[in-house]
Every structure is written in structure tokens, then in C-alpha cells.
Design a protein around this motif. Structure first.
Motif, PDB file in Angstrom:
ATOM      1  N   PRO A  66      25.062  68.017  44.476  1.00 23.34           N
ATOM      2  CA  PRO A  66      26.083  66.964  44.400  1.00 23.34           C
ATOM      3  C   PRO A  66      27.457  67.480  44.023  1.00 23.34           C
ATOM      4  O   PRO A  66      28.471  66.879  44.394  1.00 23.34           O
ATOM      5  N   ARG A  67      27.521  68.590  43.303  1.00 22.95           N
ATOM      6  CA  ARG A  67      28.822  69.135  42.897  1.00 22.95           C
ATOM      7  C   ARG A  67      29.591  69.732  44.066  1.00 22.95           C
ATOM      8  O   ARG A  67      30.802  69.937  43.980  1.00 22.95           O
ATOM      9  N   SER A  68      28.885  70.004  45.156  1.00 19.73           N
ATOM     10  CA  SER A  68      29.535  70.683  46.288  1.00 19.73           C
ATOM     11  C   SER A  68      30.157  69.713  47.277  1.00 19.73           C
ATOM     12  O   SER A  68      30.818  70.143  48.227  1.00 19.73           O
ATOM     13  N   ARG A  69      29.977  68.418  47.109  1.00 24.55           N
ATOM     14  CA  ARG A  69      30.489  67.445  48.063  1.00 24.55           C
ATOM     15  C   ARG A  69      31.797  66.841  47.561  1.00 24.55           C
ATOM     16  O   ARG A  69      31.978  66.607  46.365  1.00 24.55           O
ATOM     17  N   LYS A  70      32.692  66.551  48.500  1.00 22.95           N
ATOM     18  CA  LYS A  70      33.961  65.917  48.123  1.00 22.95           C
ATOM     19  C   LYS A  70      33.731  64.475  47.674  1.00 22.95           C
ATOM     20  O   LYS A  70      34.347  64.005  46.705  1.00 22.95           O
ATOM     21  N   ILE A  71      32.830  63.751  48.372  1.00 16.70           N
ATOM     22  CA  ILE A  71      32.611  62.336  48.070  1.00 16.70           C
ATOM     23  C   ILE A  71      31.118  62.079  47.906  1.00 16.70           C
ATOM     24  O   ILE A  71      30.307  62.508  48.740  1.00 16.70           O
ATOM     25  N   LEU A  72      30.775  61.384  46.823  1.00 14.44           N
ATOM     26  CA  LEU A  72      29.412  60.908  46.603  1.00 14.44           C
ATOM     27  C   LEU A  72      29.445  59.385  46.628  1.00 14.44           C
ATOM     28  O   LEU A  72      30.131  58.758  45.813  1.00 14.44           O
ATOM     29  N   LEU A  73      28.737  58.779  47.569  1.00 15.87           N
ATOM     30  CA  LEU A  73      28.638  57.325  47.661  1.00 15.87           C
ATOM     31  C   LEU A  73      27.296  56.900  47.088  1.00 15.87           C
ATOM     32  O   LEU A  73      26.243  57.309  47.606  1.00 15.87           O
ATOM     33  N   ILE A  74      27.336  56.125  46.006  1.00 17.64           N
ATOM     34  CA  ILE A  74      26.107  55.741  45.324  1.00 17.64           C
ATOM     35  C   ILE A  74      26.059  54.222  45.168  1.00 17.64           C
ATOM     36  O   ILE A  74      27.049  53.529  45.404  1.00 17.64           O
ATOM     37  N   LYS A  75      24.896  53.706  44.738  1.00 18.11           N
ATOM     38  CA  LYS A  75      24.704  52.262  44.586  1.00 18.11           C
ATOM     39  C   LYS A  75      24.252  51.962  43.159  1.00 18.11           C
ATOM     40  O   LYS A  75      23.094  52.192  42.806  1.00 18.11           O
ATOM     41  N   SER A  76      25.185  51.447  42.364  1.00 20.86           N
ATOM     42  CA  SER A  76      24.899  51.102  40.973  1.00 20.86           C
ATOM     43  C   SER A  76      26.116  50.402  40.398  1.00 20.86           C
ATOM     44  O   SER A  76      27.252  50.711  40.792  1.00 20.86           O
ATOM     45  N   THR A  77      25.888  49.487  39.468  1.00 23.77           N
ATOM     46  CA  THR A  77      27.000  48.796  38.834  1.00 23.77           C
ATOM     47  C   THR A  77      27.589  49.623  37.697  1.00 23.77           C
ATOM     48  O   THR A  77      28.796  49.795  37.604  1.00 23.77           O
ATOM     49  N   ASN A  78      26.742  50.153  36.817  1.00 25.52           N
ATOM     50  CA  ASN A  78      27.260  50.981  35.730  1.00 25.52           C
ATOM     51  C   ASN A  78      26.238  51.952  35.160  1.00 25.52           C
ATOM     52  O   ASN A  78      26.597  52.849  34.419  1.00 25.52           O
ATOM     53  N   HIS A  79      24.958  51.809  35.496  1.00 18.97           N
ATOM     54  CA  HIS A  79      23.956  52.716  34.942  1.00 18.97           C
ATOM     55  C   HIS A  79      24.200  54.168  35.349  1.00 18.97           C
ATOM     56  O   HIS A  79      23.736  55.086  34.674  1.00 18.97           O
ATOM     57  N   PHE A  80      24.902  54.380  36.423  1.00 18.24           N
ATOM     58  CA  PHE A  80      25.184  55.730  36.895  1.00 18.24           C
ATOM     59  C   PHE A  80      26.159  56.462  35.982  1.00 18.24           C
ATOM     60  O   PHE A  80      26.241  57.692  35.999  1.00 18.24           O
ATOM     61  N   TYR A  81      26.947  55.715  35.199  1.00 16.95           N
ATOM     62  CA  TYR A  81      28.148  56.284  34.594  1.00 16.95           C
ATOM     63  C   TYR A  81      27.857  57.456  33.665  1.00 16.95           C
ATOM     64  O   TYR A  81      28.528  58.491  33.712  1.00 16.95           O
ATOM     65  N   ASP A  82      26.861  57.317  32.807  1.00 16.19           N
ATOM     66  CA  ASP A  82      26.612  58.347  31.802  1.00 16.19           C
ATOM     67  C   ASP A  82      26.383  59.711  32.439  1.00 16.19           C
ATOM     68  O   ASP A  82      26.919  60.719  31.961  1.00 16.19           O
ATOM     69  N   SER A  83      25.616  59.762  33.504  1.00 22.44           N
ATOM     70  CA  SER A  83      25.287  61.054  34.113  1.00 22.44           C
ATOM     71  C   SER A  83      26.311  61.496  35.156  1.00 22.44           C
ATOM     72  O   SER A  83      26.725  62.657  35.183  1.00 22.44           O
ATOM     73  N   PHE A  84      26.747  60.582  36.018  1.00 17.81           N
ATOM     74  CA  PHE A  84      27.676  60.982  37.067  1.00 17.81           C
ATOM     75  C   PHE A  84      29.072  61.293  36.524  1.00 17.81           C
ATOM     76  O   PHE A  84      29.800  62.102  37.108  1.00 17.81           O
ATOM     77  N   SER A  85      29.455  60.671  35.412  1.00 17.49           N
ATOM     78  CA  SER A  85      30.782  60.953  34.856  1.00 17.49           C
ATOM     79  C   SER A  85      30.901  62.395  34.388  1.00 17.49           C
ATOM     80  O   SER A  85      32.015  62.925  34.250  1.00 17.49           O
ATOM     81  N   ARG A  86      29.787  63.060  34.182  1.00 15.47           N
ATOM     82  CA  ARG A  86      29.812  64.452  33.729  1.00 15.47           C
ATOM     83  C   ARG A  86      30.171  65.423  34.847  1.00 15.47           C
ATOM     84  O   ARG A  86      30.565  66.566  34.585  1.00 15.47           O
TER      85      ARG A  86
END
Length: 485
Positions: free
Chosen positions: A426-446
Motif C-alpha cells: 500500500p505504501r507504493s501506490r499514489k492513491i488508495l481508495l478504501i471503504k470506511s467511515t472512520n475505523h480506517f483512521y488509526d491504521s491508515f493515518s500512519r
């Protein structure tokens, strides 16, 4: 001491067209007594924590069944009754018990039952009698009904959204239960109706500060055992939908009621300021293209399987395709039929494929592409805190510089391991399109250089003022501007 524990949980979007039967529970989690894995799911931490606590105390823990289905529409009446009765019969066989500690969600709705958890808790109370401790952990995106409050001694809800604290709150639940069973405290629950419905992410202010205040009050206020906000679940059309405040005190109902009201009115005063800014698909793609570096995370916030939608909307993906954007990874599009086709074709196959946008109107159009099947993973799982979330048989397909993960079990995008388990960095892509309201934030924000919250299409009833409720209360904000008037 003899303590019984079990779990029965899902979150019901009453507007979702996706019906739930027992197969949905079996696809996510269905564990008979003693079969629950070492790691909990979102609503089953009371079982795994209970094992630790009872081993430490030298108590007997009797485990019942644990069932969890990923959020969707109404549960079949027969399925709910079967799962309920299974646990009730296990409890009956375990009698006598000193306590019952349960894992629930709190936003379950079944055919013929607006309040399954209230029905279930009332059955538990009827069986064990008035003197046995009954308590449960709840997801804050739930409905706190009078029937549930009457049947239980106390509830503890997750404080964080994203729900990174479900294990910690299970520990809080058990800590109060242990003290109560030893006669050290007498938990009493006070509830205040905030007369509102909103979305309360704790990843930003003002909810971050409000929840930190709850933690501080629990430590500083005498007699206060626990404080919880029941956010409510706006996609559940039930008579007692809305935000509530719970104060659990050591036999101090007056103090609990006053504190719950004070905090509840403070929460109401901040209504409408909690949710992050959202943009449409045009602005989201503009911003992602303009970002100097990646990965830029575009969160499709309302096509969120964690809120009961299908997770197969294609509105944002179609906009990326129309603009010729590449270096994109999409996780995920729910399409069991397309996954089946990919598995039949095999890794390395090049096939024409139609996928997505099958579940409901206003979610975009199916995508037709000539794709390469890059990788197939049976029974795929991603991390979610201390847990693992299954997303079923999954296929990584690619076309025109875009990678898409197709999944067969609906699940929101909790963690970047969603991509890495499929072989995508995932770090190698310019854009990651995901489906979540906010549960993603803790991990993806890193890993994200930027996060864009996108409201695209209309798969989710996200505007309470105009949602066509039939059963929900009409005297709450924002359905009315001043519910206190």
C-alpha cells in the motif's frame, strides 16, 4: 464464583437490501462453547478477557456460543431466535451462576424484533432472577432502550471511534463485574437522553477532548465506575434511536443522573461540529491528483460495509477511470460472483469482467474491463487492532494501472494489511481508495500523506433530517432544531 459468558452481535442498517441469515454469521464468526479463538472480534472481547480474569481469580467461566455477522440489513426472525435460544439453553444448563457477562453490539434489528438485545437480555434476566449480576459490553453505535436498561445491572461501551479500545473496555467491564461479585461495589446505571443523533469520530476535536474528559472523570470522581456515550446508529430505524449518556456509579444514582445529564447537555451543545469535512467524488479525485506524494487515502465514507451497505459502489472508481488516473489500489469492491469467476479463471488469467454496483440504486454502474487476475487468496483476513477481520475469498485484479481487490465477504477497510495480504504494497501506490467511515483512521493515518473523506452516491441514509424514518423518534436533533423547546 461461576460466571457465564457469550456473545451475540451484529449492526443492522434497516435501509440495507442485504438480508441476514445464519450463513452470514458463519461467514464472519460462529463459535460454539469453547471454540472461540484466542483473538476477539469487535464484540466478543468479553469472552477472551473473561478467560484471563477467571483464570486469575480461580473462578469457573462457562462459555456459551459467540456469533458475529458483519453489518447488513434485517436478520431473519428464525436466525435471531435460533441464536438467542441456543445461548439461553446454554445458560440454563450452566445454572446456578453468580454472573452473566455478555458481548453485544446493540444495533441489531430482526424481522419482527425492533429490539433483539432487549428481548435477549430480558430472557437472560427472567432465567437468572433479580439477584444475579448481568452486564454487557456495547458498541457505541447502538440503541440504548429502556428494556435493556431494566434487564441489565450495567453496560460499558467502547469510547473510541475508530473502535481501537474494544479489548480495554472489556477489561473495564470485567473489572467492575469482579468488584461487584466480591461485594466491593454495587453498580447502578443512570441514563440521559441527549435528544440528538450525530457522528462522533474521536480522531478529531471536539469529540477527542470530550472522551478524554470521560477518562479523567472516571479516575477523579468518587463513586464513578464508568462513563459511556451511546452514539446511536442513524441507519437503524427503531423507536429508541438516538444518542444517550451512561453513568455507572457505586450505588450513587443521584450523582450518576446529574453527571449523565451534565455531560449529555454538553454533548448536545456541540451538535453538528463532530464529523470531518466531506467532499464529492469530483473534488476528491482533484485533490488526490494534486497531492505531491502518496499514498493519498480516499475514504468512501458512506459506502461502508461497517454501516450495513454492500461495499460495491463504483462512483469514485468510475471517476478515477474517466480521468485516466493510474497508480491506484482499491480495497475493496464486494462482488462474490466476480470473485468466483476469477477463481475459476486462475492466477495470471486475462479475462473480460463485469464487477461492482449490483446491490442498490445510486451506487454507480458496473465496471466492464479486460483484467488480469494477479492473485487469489482463499479466506483472506486483515488486521483490526488485536483482532482479525475476514473478507472472504478475494481476488486481486488489475487494468490500466489500477489494482482492485474483489471480496466475497463484506468488510470495511480496517487496516493496510487488507492490501498486503493480497500482495499489494500500500505504501507504493499514489492513491488508495478504501471503504470506511472512520475505523480506517488509526491504521491508515500512519502511512497516508493525506486523507480525503468522500461522500459519493447515496448507498447509506446519512442525513437524518431527510431520512424517511417510519419508527425513529421525531423529537430529536436534527429532525427538529430544538428538541428541548
Amino acid at each position: 464464583m461461576r460466571v457465564f459468558t457469550a456473545a451475540l452481535a451484529t449492526e443492522t442498517n434497516t435501509f440495507s437490501p442485504i438480508a441476514i441469515d445464519k450463513r452470514a454469521f458463519e461467514a464472519s464468526l460462529y463459535a460454539r462453547p469453547g471454540e472461540h479463538p484466542l483473538t476477539p472480534t469487535l464484540c466478543t472481547a468479553p469472552i477472551t478477557v473473561g478467560r484471563e480474569v477467571c483464570a486469575r481469580e480461580g473462578w469457573t467461566l462457562i462459555e456459551g456460543s459467540a456469533s458475529w455477522a458483519d453489518p447488513a440489513g434485517l436478520i431473519a426472525r428464525q436466525t435471531y431466535e435460533e441464536l438467542r435460544d441456543e445461548i439461553i439453553e446454554q445458560l440454563r444448563a450452566a445454572m446456578p451462576v453468580d454472573g452473566v457477562v455478555l458481548g453485544l453490539h446493540g444495533a441489531m434489528v430482526a424481522q419482527g424484533y425492533d429490539d433483539p438485545e432487549g428481548d435477549f437480555l430480558a430472557a437472560v434476566r427472567d432465567l437468572v432472577g433479580p439477584d444475579v449480576l448481568v452486564c454487557a459490553e456495547l458498541d457505541p453505535h447502538s440503541h440504548l432502550t429502556a428494556k435493556r436498561v431494566a434487564a441489565a445491572n450495567f453496560f460499558v461501551a467502547f469510547k473510541e471511534f475508530p473502535h481501537t479500545d474494544f479489548v480495554e473496555r472489556a477489561r473495564d467491564l470485567w473489572a467492575i463485574a469482579v468488584r461487584a461479585l466480591k461485594g466491593e461495589v454495587t453498580p447502578v446505571m443512570s441514563v440521559f437522553d441527549c435528544r440528538m443523533i450525530d457522528v462522533f469520530p474521536t480522531s478529531k476535536q471536539p469529540m477527542r477532548g470530550f472522551v478524554d474528559k470521560l477518562y479523567a472523570l472516571e479516575k477523579s470522581e468518587p463513586q464513578v465506575l464508568s462513563l459511556s456515550v451511546i452514539h446511536g446508529f442513524m441507519a437503524g430505524d427503531v423507536p429508541e434511536m438516538g444518542t444517550k449518556l451512561i453513568a455507572v456509579t457505586d450505588n450513587s444514582p443521584g450523582k450518576g443522573a446529574a453527571l449523565a445529564e451534565s455531560l449529555g447537555r454538553e454533548l448536545f451543545s456541540m451538535r453538528g461540529t463532530f464529523m470531518v469535512r466531506q467532499v464529492d467524488e469530483l473534488a476528491a479525485v482533484d485533490a488526490a491528483i494534486a497531492a505531491p506524494r502518496g499514498p493519498v487515502v480516499i475514504a468512501d465514507v458512506w459506502d461502508n460495509p461497517g454501516g450495513g451497505t454492500a461495499g460495491d459502489a463504483t462512483v469514485i472508481l468510475a471517476e478515477l477511470i474517466a480521468r485516466g488516473v493510474s497508480d491506484v489500489a482499491v480495497g475493496t469492491i464486494w462482488d462474490p460472483i466476480a470473485v468466483h469467476i476469477c477463481f475459476a479463471a486462475g492466477e495470471g488469467a486475462e479475462i473480460p469482467l463485469r464487477f461492482g454496483a449490483k446491490s442498490a440504486p445510486l451506487t454507480g454502474d458496473p465496471i466492464d474491463k479486460f483484467v488480469t487476475v494477479r492473485k487469489l487468496v482463499p479466506n483472506a483476513e486483515m488486521r483490526f487492532g488485536e483482532s482479525f477481520a475476514p473478507f472472504g475469498d478475494a481476488a486481486w485484479i488489475s487494468f490500466d494501472g489500477i489494482d482492485v481487490i474483489l471480496n466475497s465477504t463484506r468488510a470495511q477497510s480496517f487496516d493496510p494489511s487488507l492490501f498486503s495480504v493480497m500482495g499489494i504494497d500500500p505504501r507504493s501506490r499514489k492513491i488508495l481508495l478504501i471503504k470506511s467511515t472512520n475505523h480506517f483512521y488509526d491504521s491508515f493515518s500512519r502511512i497516508a500523506s493525506e486523507i480525503i473523506y468522500c461522500a459519493a452516491g447515496k448507498p447509506y441514509p446519512n442525513t437524518p433530517a431527510t431520512t424517511p424514518y417510519r419508527k425513529a423518534p421525531r423529537n430529536i436533533w436534527p429532525i427538529v432544531e430544538n428538541p428541548w423547546g
